[in-house]
Design a protein around this motif. Structure first.
Motif, short mmCIF file in Angstrom:
data_model
loop_
_atom_site.label_atom_id
_atom_site.label_comp_id
_atom_site.label_asym_id
_atom_site.label_seq_id
_atom_site.Cartn_x
_atom_site.Cartn_y
_atom_site.Cartn_z
N SER A 1 0.84 -1.19 0.00
CA SER A 1 0.00 0.00 0.00
C SER A 1 0.88 1.24 0.00
O SER A 1 2.01 1.21 0.50
N VAL A 2 0.35 2.30 -0.54
CA VAL A 2 1.05 3.58 -0.57
C VAL A 2 0.14 4.64 0.03
O VAL A 2 -1.04 4.72 -0.32
N GLY A 3 0.69 5.42 0.91
CA GLY A 3 -0.09 6.47 1.56
C GLY A 3 0.43 7.85 1.17
O GLY A 3 1.58 8.02 0.77
N TRP A 4 -0.46 8.83 1.31
CA TRP A 4 -0.10 10.24 1.14
C TRP A 4 -0.17 10.93 2.49
O TRP A 4 -1.12 10.71 3.26
N PHE A 5 0.81 11.78 2.73
CA PHE A 5 0.93 12.51 3.99
C PHE A 5 1.35 13.93 3.67
O PHE A 5 1.83 14.21 2.57
N ALA B 1 -1.47 12.20 8.27
CA ALA B 1 -1.88 11.25 7.23
C ALA B 1 -3.09 11.79 6.49
O ALA B 1 -3.96 12.45 7.07
N LEU B 2 -3.13 11.51 5.18
CA LEU B 2 -4.24 11.94 4.34
C LEU B 2 -5.03 10.74 3.80
O LEU B 2 -6.24 10.66 3.98
N SER B 3 -4.34 9.84 3.13
CA SER B 3 -5.05 8.78 2.44
C SER B 3 -4.08 7.65 2.12
O SER B 3 -2.86 7.82 2.17
N CYS B 4 -4.66 6.50 1.76
CA CYS B 4 -3.85 5.33 1.44
C CYS B 4 -4.60 4.48 0.43
O CYS B 4 -5.84 4.47 0.41
N ILE B 5 -3.84 3.79 -0.42
CA ILE B 5 -4.45 2.89 -1.39
C ILE B 5 -3.64 1.61 -1.44
O ILE B 5 -2.41 1.63 -1.39
N THR B 6 -4.35 0.50 -1.54
CA THR B 6 -3.69 -0.79 -1.70
C THR B 6 -3.51 -1.06 -3.19
O THR B 6 -4.47 -1.01 -3.95
N LEU B 7 -2.28 -1.32 -3.60
CA LEU B 7 -2.00 -1.47 -5.02
C LEU B 7 -2.75 -2.66 -5.63
O LEU B 7 -3.20 -2.59 -6.76
N ARG B 8 -2.90 -3.72 -4.88
CA ARG B 8 -3.45 -4.94 -5.46
C ARG B 8 -4.90 -4.76 -5.88
O ARG B 8 -5.27 -5.11 -7.00
N ASP B 9 -5.74 -4.25 -5.00
CA ASP B 9 -7.16 -4.20 -5.34
C ASP B 9 -7.73 -2.78 -5.37
O ASP B 9 -8.91 -2.60 -5.61
N GLY B 10 -6.88 -1.79 -5.12
CA GLY B 10 -7.34 -0.41 -5.20
C GLY B 10 -8.18 0.04 -4.04
O GLY B 10 -8.79 1.11 -4.11
N SER B 11 -8.27 -0.75 -2.98
CA SER B 11 -9.06 -0.31 -1.83
C SER B 11 -8.41 0.92 -1.21
O SER B 11 -7.18 1.03 -1.17
N THR B 12 -9.23 1.82 -0.75
CA THR B 12 -8.74 3.11 -0.28
C THR B 12 -9.14 3.36 1.16
O THR B 12 -10.09 2.80 1.68
N PHE B 13 -8.38 4.24 1.77
CA PHE B 13 -8.67 4.68 3.14
C PHE B 13 -8.36 6.16 3.21
O PHE B 13 -7.35 6.61 2.67
N THR C 1 4.31 20.45 2.52
CA THR C 1 5.06 19.50 1.70
C THR C 1 4.33 18.17 1.77
O THR C 1 4.00 17.69 2.87
N TYR C 2 4.06 17.61 0.60
CA TYR C 2 3.30 16.38 0.51
C TYR C 2 4.24 15.21 0.21
O TYR C 2 5.10 15.32 -0.68
N TYR C 3 4.05 14.15 0.95
CA TYR C 3 4.91 12.97 0.83
C TYR C 3 4.07 11.73 0.55
O TYR C 3 2.96 11.60 1.03
N CYS C 4 4.65 10.82 -0.22
CA CYS C 4 4.07 9.49 -0.29
C CYS C 4 5.02 8.55 0.45
O CYS C 4 6.23 8.81 0.56
N ALA C 5 4.45 7.47 0.97
CA ALA C 5 5.25 6.57 1.79
C ALA C 5 4.67 5.16 1.75
O ALA C 5 3.48 4.97 1.47
N SER C 6 5.52 4.22 2.05
CA SER C 6 5.11 2.82 2.09
C SER C 6 6.01 2.07 3.07
O SER C 6 6.86 2.68 3.74
N ASP C 7 5.84 0.77 3.12
CA ASP C 7 6.61 -0.02 4.08
C ASP C 7 6.67 -1.46 3.61
O ASP C 7 5.68 -1.97 3.08
N ILE D 1 9.83 3.73 4.04
CA ILE D 1 10.07 4.18 2.67
C ILE D 1 9.31 5.49 2.46
O ILE D 1 8.08 5.51 2.50
N TRP D 2 10.05 6.57 2.24
CA TRP D 2 9.47 7.89 2.02
C TRP D 2 10.04 8.51 0.76
O TRP D 2 11.22 8.36 0.46
#
Length: 127
Positions: free
Chosen positions: A32-36, A46-58, A92-98, A116-117
């Motif tokens: 998943s990748v999130g925006w912050f 934190a702003l939002s997150c999406i799972t790459l596999r199925d596109g589910s969002t939070f 400043t907007y960042y994307c991040a994952s783990d 991972i930022w």
């Protein structure tokens, strides 16, 4: 794994921007990748997150309503569409994952520990 943000800049109040986060090095789409964002003098949020596999969002509270997250899995790009921007969105907007925290729940709830930022992209909302 590397994340590279782009798309920031100067925008007038009420305007829109679309940020991009290009990901490379993932071994699969089971991440998943999130925006912050971090505004001057404030903590990162934190702003939002999406799972790459199925596109589910939070969406965290700060990202609900005017922000939309999406992905282009063919190119491993995650977008953040931001509408009706105001001065309080300047940050400043960042994307991040783990590698370990693969799903949006822990990405959002434990974002301070993500390993991972991207380098960040500056968004300035001003007339």
């Amino acid at each position: 794994v590397q994340l590279v943000e782009s798309g920031g800049g100067l925008v007038q109040p009420g305007g829109s921007l679309r940020l991009s986060c290009a990901a490379s090095g993932f071994s699969s789409d089971a991440y998943s990748v999130g925006w912050f964002r971090q505004a001057p003098g404030k903590e990162r949020e934190a702003l939002s997150c999406i799972t790459l596999r199925d596109g589910s969002t939070f969406y965290a509270d700060s990202g609900k309503g005017r922000f939309t997250i999406s992905r282009d899995n063919a190119n491993y790009i995650v977008y953040l569409q931001m509408n009706n921007l105001n001065a309080e969105d300047t940050a400043t907007y960042y994307c991040a994952s783990d590698i370990i925290r693969r799903w949006c729940g822990p990405v959002i709830s434990n974002y301070r520990y993500l390993d991972i930022w991207g380098q960040g992209t500056l968004v300035t909302v001003s007339s």
